[in-house]
Design a protein around this motif. Structure first.
Motif, PDB file in Angstrom:
ATOM      1  N   LEU A 111       0.827  -1.215   0.000  1.00 47.37           N
ATOM      2  CA  LEU A 111       0.000   0.000   0.000  1.00 47.37           C
ATOM      3  C   LEU A 111       0.861   1.265   0.000  1.00 47.37           C
ATOM      4  CD1 LEU A 111      -2.774  -1.013   2.571  1.00 47.37           C
ATOM      5  CD2 LEU A 111      -3.033  -0.785   0.094  1.00 47.37           C
ATOM      6  N   MET A 112       1.951   1.241   0.771  1.00 52.13           N
ATOM      7  CA  MET A 112       2.804   2.425   0.905  1.00 52.13           C
ATOM      8  C   MET A 112       4.136   2.196   0.200  1.00 52.13           C
ATOM      9  SD  MET A 112       0.685   4.274   2.433  1.00 52.13           S
ATOM     10  CE  MET A 112       1.698   5.725   2.639  1.00 52.13           C
ATOM     11  N   HIS A 113       4.061   1.825  -1.060  1.00 51.43           N
ATOM     12  CA  HIS A 113       5.265   1.649  -1.878  1.00 51.43           C
ATOM     13  C   HIS A 113       5.990   2.997  -1.998  1.00 51.43           C
ATOM     14  CE1 HIS A 113       7.682   0.931  -5.517  1.00 51.43           C
ATOM     15  NE2 HIS A 113       7.631  -0.346  -5.161  1.00 51.43           N
ATOM     16  N   PRO A 114       7.317   2.993  -2.017  1.00 48.82           N
ATOM     17  CA  PRO A 114       8.067   4.264  -2.097  1.00 48.82           C
ATOM     18  C   PRO A 114       7.627   5.162  -3.239  1.00 48.82           C
ATOM     19  CG  PRO A 114       9.561   2.469  -1.597  1.00 48.82           C
ATOM     20  CD  PRO A 114       8.230   1.842  -1.831  1.00 48.82           C
ATOM     21  N   ARG A 115       7.337   4.582  -4.396  1.00 44.74           N
ATOM     22  CA  ARG A 115       6.900   5.405  -5.528  1.00 44.74           C
ATOM     23  C   ARG A 115       5.550   6.054  -5.240  1.00 44.74           C
ATOM     24  NH1 ARG A 115       7.084   2.493 -11.218  1.00 44.74           N
ATOM     25  NH2 ARG A 115       9.263   2.374 -10.523  1.00 44.74           N
ATOM     26  N   PHE A 116       4.654   5.285  -4.598  1.00 41.71           N
ATOM     27  CA  PHE A 116       3.332   5.830  -4.251  1.00 41.71           C
ATOM     28  C   PHE A 116       3.472   6.929  -3.197  1.00 41.71           C
ATOM     29  CE2 PHE A 116      -0.737   5.387  -1.779  1.00 41.71           C
ATOM     30  CZ  PHE A 116      -1.550   5.968  -2.744  1.00 41.71           C
ATOM     31  N   CYS A 117       4.392   6.749  -2.246  1.00 36.22           N
ATOM     32  CA  CYS A 117       4.631   7.776  -1.226  1.00 36.22           C
ATOM     33  C   CYS A 117       5.116   9.074  -1.872  1.00 36.22           C
ATOM     34  CB  CYS A 117       5.660   7.281  -0.209  1.00 36.22           C
ATOM     35  SG  CYS A 117       5.064   5.941   0.839  1.00 36.22           S
ATOM     36  N   CYS A 118       5.996   8.954  -2.856  1.00 38.99           N
ATOM     37  CA  CYS A 118       6.479  10.142  -3.565  1.00 38.99           C
ATOM     38  C   CYS A 118       5.333  10.846  -4.286  1.00 38.99           C
ATOM     39  CB  CYS A 118       7.564   9.757  -4.556  1.00 38.99           C
ATOM     40  SG  CYS A 118       9.126   9.242  -3.795  1.00 38.99           S
ATOM     41  N   LEU A 119       4.443  10.054  -4.905  1.00 45.73           N
ATOM     42  CA  LEU A 119       3.294  10.645  -5.594  1.00 45.73           C
ATOM     43  C   LEU A 119       2.386  11.379  -4.612  1.00 45.73           C
ATOM     44  CD1 LEU A 119       2.342   7.801  -8.120  1.00 45.73           C
ATOM     45  CD2 LEU A 119       3.332  10.038  -8.654  1.00 45.73           C
ATOM     46  N   LEU A 120       2.171  10.797  -3.426  1.00 42.20           N
ATOM     47  CA  LEU A 120       1.337  11.453  -2.414  1.00 42.20           C
ATOM     48  C   LEU A 120       1.966  12.762  -1.939  1.00 42.20           C
ATOM     49  CD1 LEU A 120       0.235   8.396  -0.210  1.00 42.20           C
ATOM     50  CD2 LEU A 120      -1.185   9.711  -1.796  1.00 42.20           C
ATOM     51  N   ALA A 121       3.291  12.755  -1.742  1.00 39.85           N
ATOM     52  CA  ALA A 121       3.974  13.973  -1.310  1.00 39.85           C
ATOM     53  C   ALA A 121       3.896  15.048  -2.388  1.00 39.85           C
ATOM     54  CB  ALA A 121       5.427  13.657  -0.966  1.00 39.85           C
ATOM     55  N   VAL A 122       4.124  14.655  -3.642  1.00 36.57           N
ATOM     56  CA  VAL A 122       4.043  15.619  -4.751  1.00 36.57           C
ATOM     57  C   VAL A 122       2.634  16.174  -4.871  1.00 36.57           C
ATOM     58  CG1 VAL A 122       4.150  15.842  -7.259  1.00 36.57           C
ATOM     59  CG2 VAL A 122       5.968  14.629  -6.046  1.00 36.57           C
ATOM     60  N   ALA A 123       1.632  15.300  -4.717  1.00 36.67           N
ATOM     61  CA  ALA A 123       0.239  15.748  -4.790  1.00 36.67           C
ATOM     62  C   ALA A 123      -0.075  16.764  -3.692  1.00 36.67           C
ATOM     63  CB  ALA A 123      -0.706  14.550  -4.689  1.00 36.67           C
ATOM     64  N   SER A 124       0.479  16.563  -2.508  1.00 34.00           N
ATOM     65  CA  SER A 124       0.266  17.505  -1.402  1.00 34.00           C
ATOM     66  C   SER A 124       0.808  18.884  -1.753  1.00 34.00           C
ATOM     67  CB  SER A 124       0.941  16.985  -0.129  1.00 34.00           C
ATOM     68  OG  SER A 124       0.427  15.731   0.249  1.00 34.00           O
ATOM     69  N   TRP A 125       2.041  18.919  -2.282  1.00 32.98           N
ATOM     70  CA  TRP A 125       2.653  20.202  -2.623  1.00 32.98           C
ATOM     71  C   TRP A 125       1.952  20.859  -3.807  1.00 32.98           C
ATOM     72  CZ3 TRP A 125       6.211  22.840   0.156  1.00 32.98           C
ATOM     73  CH2 TRP A 125       6.865  22.145   1.172  1.00 32.98           C
ATOM     74  N   VAL A 126       1.598  20.072  -4.820  1.00 36.89           N
ATOM     75  CA  VAL A 126       0.930  20.639  -6.001  1.00 36.89           C
ATOM     76  C   VAL A 126      -0.426  21.217  -5.617  1.00 36.89           C
ATOM     77  CG1 VAL A 126      -0.142  20.053  -8.213  1.00 36.89           C
ATOM     78  CG2 VAL A 126       2.140  19.201  -7.669  1.00 36.89           C
ATOM     79  N   SER A 127      -1.184  20.517  -4.763  1.00 35.07           N
ATOM     80  CA  SER A 127      -2.488  21.031  -4.332  1.00 35.07           C
ATOM     81  C   SER A 127      -2.330  22.348  -3.591  1.00 35.07           C
ATOM     82  CB  SER A 127      -3.189  19.998  -3.435  1.00 35.07           C
ATOM     83  OG  SER A 127      -2.450  19.784  -2.240  1.00 35.07           O
TER      84      SER A 127
END
Length: 264
Positions: A111-127
């Protein structure tokens, strides 16, 4: 001068504490986990958030002239909105991480694959940047009248808006916060149910240690109104408390911290 000294102390605490978490999370392989990846993002965000506002505030408290240029005020406003929104979304992401760790432990690495974690972090900053661009544009269009005085410690939306704009902002902000708090508390509701089924005392304390720290940060961030002194509290005090909340009771961080400093 008293206020200057107090704010300076809290600012230095934020700088030292946040930089320490970022360095530890990078250097120690035991902390290369989703939790500390997101915590590093939160620490970097706190550094940016305080640095955006506090140096100008300290300059105004120290000197006789308490001024800021129009361009400087708009830049400060833009990053206040950007970083505030990013922190809201990042706290939501961190609650999902805790939910996956406690309620879905066998699937956690998937569920918390490193690539998915990076996408979640990027989504937070972009939002954060998108939301700030929209709200800042509304502020830029509002003509500034009167003597050009901002009744606040720094440039923030409520201090620059008219009554009608404040009402619109309050409604949209309430909806935004509600949309974020609902899944956060839903995640913790599921965590409480999972904790009640646990038999091991050590496991219970570890869950309460990590999840309780995050829930405390969520409460400090979301349960603040928009008065000047409360805004000063969550801009100055809350970022300095985040490193203490996450590290003092956490053996995962205390061990690497001692090794970094050189304690036996």
């Amino acid at each position: 001068m008293i206020l200057f000294v107090v704010i300076l102390i809290f600012y230095l605490m934020t700088l030292v504490g946040s930089l320490l978490i970022i360095i530890l999370s990078y250097l120690d392989s035991h902390l290369h986990t989703p939790l500390y990846f997101f915590l590093s993002n939160l620490s970097f965000l706190d550094l940016c958030y305080t640095t955006n506002s506090i140096p100008q505030l300290l300059d105004n408290l120290w000197g006789l002239e308490k001024t800021i240029s129009y361009a400087g005020c708009m830049i400060q406003l833009y990053f206040v909105l950007t970083l505030g929104t990013t922190e809201c979304v990042l706290l939501l992401v961190m609650s999902y991480d805790r939910y996956a760790a406690v309620c879905r432990p066998l699937h956690y690495t998937v569920l918390m694959h490193p690539r998915f974690c990076c996408l979640l972090a990027v989504a937070s900053w972009v939002s954060g940047f998108i939301n700030s661009a929209l709200n800042s544009s509304f502020t830029f269009w509002v003509p500034l009248c009167g003597h050009g005085q901002v009744d606040h410690f720094f440039c923030e939306v409520p201090a620059l808006f008219t009554h009608a704009n404040k009402l619109t902002l309050m409604i949209t902000s309430s909806i935004f916060v509600l949309l974020l708090l609902t899944p956060i508390f839903t995640s913790y509701g599921a965590i409480v149910q999972a904790v009640r089924r646990m038999q091991l005392t050590a496991g219970l304390w570890k869950v309460f240690g990590t999840c309780g720290a995050h829930l405390m940060v969520v409460s400090l961030f979301f349960l603040s109104d928009q008065s000047k002194f409360v805004a000063l509290f969550y801009t100055v005090v809350t970022p300095s408390l985040n490193p203490l909340i996450y590290t003092l009771r956490n053996k995962d961080v205390r061990g690497p911290m001692k090794r970094l400093i050189g304690w036996k």
